[in-house]
Design a protein around this motif. Structure first.
Motif, PDB file in Angstrom:
ATOM      1  N   ASP A   1      31.017-111.904 -21.177  1.00 47.60           N
ATOM      2  CA  ASP A   1      31.486-112.813 -22.218  1.00 47.60           C
ATOM      3  C   ASP A   1      32.945-113.237 -22.075  1.00 47.60           C
ATOM      4  N   ASP A   2      33.753-112.459 -21.366  1.00 44.47           N
ATOM      5  CA  ASP A   2      35.176-112.800 -21.279  1.00 44.47           C
ATOM      6  C   ASP A   2      35.817-111.948 -20.196  1.00 44.47           C
ATOM      7  N   ARG A   3      36.986-112.380 -19.738  1.00 44.37           N
ATOM      8  CA  ARG A   3      37.770-111.605 -18.785  1.00 44.37           C
ATOM      9  C   ARG A   3      39.240-111.769 -19.112  1.00 44.37           C
TER      10      ARG A   3
ATOM     11  N   ARG B   1      39.651-109.734 -27.767  1.00 45.34           N
ATOM     12  CA  ARG B   1      40.020-110.011 -26.373  1.00 45.34           C
ATOM     13  C   ARG B   1      40.964-108.943 -25.830  1.00 45.34           C
TER      14      ARG B   1
END
Length: 613
Positions: free
Chosen positions: A34-36, A60
């Motif tokens: 979903d995110d980095r 995040r």
């Protein structure tokens, strides 16, 4: 759930090493689809891949908290189930929060309590904090070792990651496996801290590892301790139920749909029944998932190991609990595919050789992930409550070794036949197991006045909870995260583990059956068929076509005379088995074929240097 990684180098400025930290981070993209994010500052570089489960827009990472004396930056994997209570306590101490995530609570908790925050967390977690105030890295792992965390000391700092592959992506890490690492692969004995790869270590469960300019040090914040048990049998049953109700309630917290893995056995049925009841009170319907193989339920053949198929019992439980139930039906020909095997080995970074169980588990999780992001599992109830057959086998009880090894030898033989004579001599597995066993029981505490029998059973439980369960938890995490699925394990809540571990065996099996305490504590939510069912392990395919496929794939490897796998596996043995009629191949030989393929593919993918001296 996420993937974390990082690099500390006190002799250089890692701001110029962005490409390397990117490479390390991207090895775990499937853990966090979903995110980095990455963060570098002077001697430290951190990387994170995110699977969003709680506070989807606000969690995040890397997450930084600026203080007057320097930044605190966190990369975190897992879930803290009591984060709402901790946030309230920290707010009362003057902390201010800008997100609804558990990650921010852990970061503020570190600011308030330092590494001692670990003792306040209820959950499954592995995280690292760069403490800019003291130029140190602090790595912390949960009490039971549910979430993985590895590190690799260097001349001027450390590399770390949720998985070895993240560390191996750094040029400083050697791809070498020496004798002790190979012994871990063949002995089915998990040595605390051992990571198989030479020079690499595992942060042990319940442990804090701190790295600063003066070096590396460790601190244990939790161990499994022996304590008196004063509750009566009825009180113990009631306490187990109270704990389970609270644990399931906490572990249902998520901002994505929740579900359960349901085999129709006692453990998964308990979790499914309690979760369905609690979600039902909120007007929600629980999803449940069962694994089966094409044609297996209709053509099931009972064996000593598996007396009944799962599907009928799972459906009984699903009907009783009112779940939205799905059968994930697997084609054994598909998980015999070398590509599926490769994906499974890459997920684990090592060839553990758990026959068809790893690829079928991978395909089950892949099927579940199409419908759900978070699932609760009955994993570890057998270790906590004493459910395995060896707990009831007098020979295993009295054996001066790990009790599960006796059952493995009975059910599938050992690896001695498949290894070359040189490998057998070099590995010396008998000595390794003896030494490992002596080390394992050295930390066991006996209660004053405890009978010989009760102490024997305490030893059995202790070995399963401090050694055996760690292999299964690692498998569950690595294979599920390979498809971006978060698997929660309620039976590993440390409060339940501590309580049941110290409950006398006479209460754990008061009616002579396995897991009597658990069964009685949840009898009101189970259909009679599940309540009465005898334990059956995770299913294995009975399809002879799977064995045929193994033979073909091993034959392909035999066509490569110089393959590295024959440094360990006997070519004569492999040639003999592939020529055997499939109907006459024993379970032990089939396991050997599986193991040969795992080793060969692992060698092809990782190109390890093996040191057999």
């Amino acid at each position: 759930m996420c993937g974390i990684t990082g690099w500390v180098s006190y002799s250089r400025n890692l701001s110029s090493e962005q490409e390397t930290i990117d490479d390390m981070t991207e090895t775990m993209a499937y853990r966090g689809p979903d995110d980095r994010g990455t963060w570098t500052s002077g001697p430290v570089a951190l990387g994170h891949r995110r699977l969003a489960v709680i506070d989807l827009p606000g969690g995040r990472q890397p997450m930084t908290l600026d203080t007057p004396d320097g930044p605190l930056t966190l990369v975190y994997s897992g879930e803290t189930y009591n984060f709402e209570e901790l946030r309230e306590e920290l707010a009362g101490r003057g902390h201010r929060f800008t997100t609804g995530s558990d990650t921010e609570v852990v970061l503020h908790g570190y600011q308030e309590w330092g590494p001692a925050v670990a003792g306040r967390l209820n959950g499954m977690y592995a995280f690292a904090v760069w403490d800019g105030r003291e130029r140190k890295l602090v790595m912390i792992r949960d009490r039971m070792g549910i979430k993985p965390l590895y590190y690799y000391p260097t001349d001027d700092g450390v590399l770390f990651g949720s998985e070895p592959k993240a560390i191996l992506a750094n040029p400083l890490a050697r791809r070498e496996v020496a004798l002790d690492g190979l012994r871990e692969l063949f002995a089915f004995v998990k040595t605390p801290g051992q990571a198989v790869w030479e020079g690499m270590r595992e942060v042990e469960p319940g442990t804090v590892v701190t790295v600063d300019p003066n070096g590396l040090r460790t601190h244990t914040y939790w161990t499994l301790e022996t304590r008196p048990h004063t509750d009566s049998q009825d009180e113990s049953v009631a306490q187990v139920r109270a704990l389970l109700d609270d644990i399931v309630r906490r572990q249902l917290v998520a901002d994505v749909p929740r579900s359960t893995l349901l085999s129709g056995g006692l453990d998964s049925s308990v979790i499914t029944a309690l979760a369905a009841r609690q979600l039902g009170e909120a007007g929600e319907t629980l999803r449940s998932f069962t694994v089966d193989f094409v044609g297996q339920t209709d053509n099931f053949t009972a064996s000593e190991l598996r007396g009944t198929p799962d599907t009928p019992f799972a459906r009984d439980m699903a009907r009783a609990a009112g779940t939205n139930h799905h059968d994930i039906v697997l084609d054994s020909g598909r998980f015999a595919d070398p590509e599926v095997r490769s994906q499974t080995i890459r997920a684990r970074d090592i060839p553990m050789g758990l026959v068809d169980l790893d690829p079928s588990l991978y395909m089950l999780f892949k099927g579940v992930r199409q419908h759900s992001t978070v699932v609760l599992s009955g994993e570890s109830a057998d270790e906590v409550f004493g459910g395995y057959r060896q707990f009831f086998d007098p020979r295993a009880r009295e054996a001066d070794t790990f009790p599960w090894l006796m059952k493995f030898a009975e059910q599938a033989g050992d690896d001695g036949d498949i290894l070359t004579a040189d490998a057998v001599r070099a590995l010396d597995l008998d000595r390794f197991v003896r030494d490992s066993y002596r080390s394992a029981v050295s930390g066991l505490q006996r209660l004053d006045g405890e009978s010989d029998f009760e102490f024997t059973m305490r030893r059995m439980c202790y070995l399963h909870l401090t050694r055996f369960v760690r292999t299964l938890l690692d498998r569950k995490d690595r294979v599920s995260m390979a498809v971006g699925l978060e698997v929660r394990v309620p039976f590993c809540d440390h409060r339940l583990v501590e309580y049941v571990y110290n409950t006398p065996w006479s209460m754990k099996s008061f009616d002579g059956r396995e897991k009597s305490l658990l069964r009685e504590a949840t009898a009101d939510v189970l259909p009679r068929s599940v309540y009465d069912r005898v334990k059956s392990p995770y299913p294995s395919t009975q399809d002879l076509g799977y064995t045929e496929a193994l033979k073909r794939h091993v034959q392909d490897i035999l066509a490569k005379p110089s393959h590295q796998v024959f440094d360990l596996v006997s070519r004569d043995w492999a040639e003999r088995v592939v020529k055997t009629d499939t109907r006459r191949i024993s379970l032990s030989a089939r396991c050997g074929l599986d193991r040969t393929l795992d080793l060969a593919l692992w060698m092809d993918m990782y190109q390890p240097t093996l040191t057999l001296s």
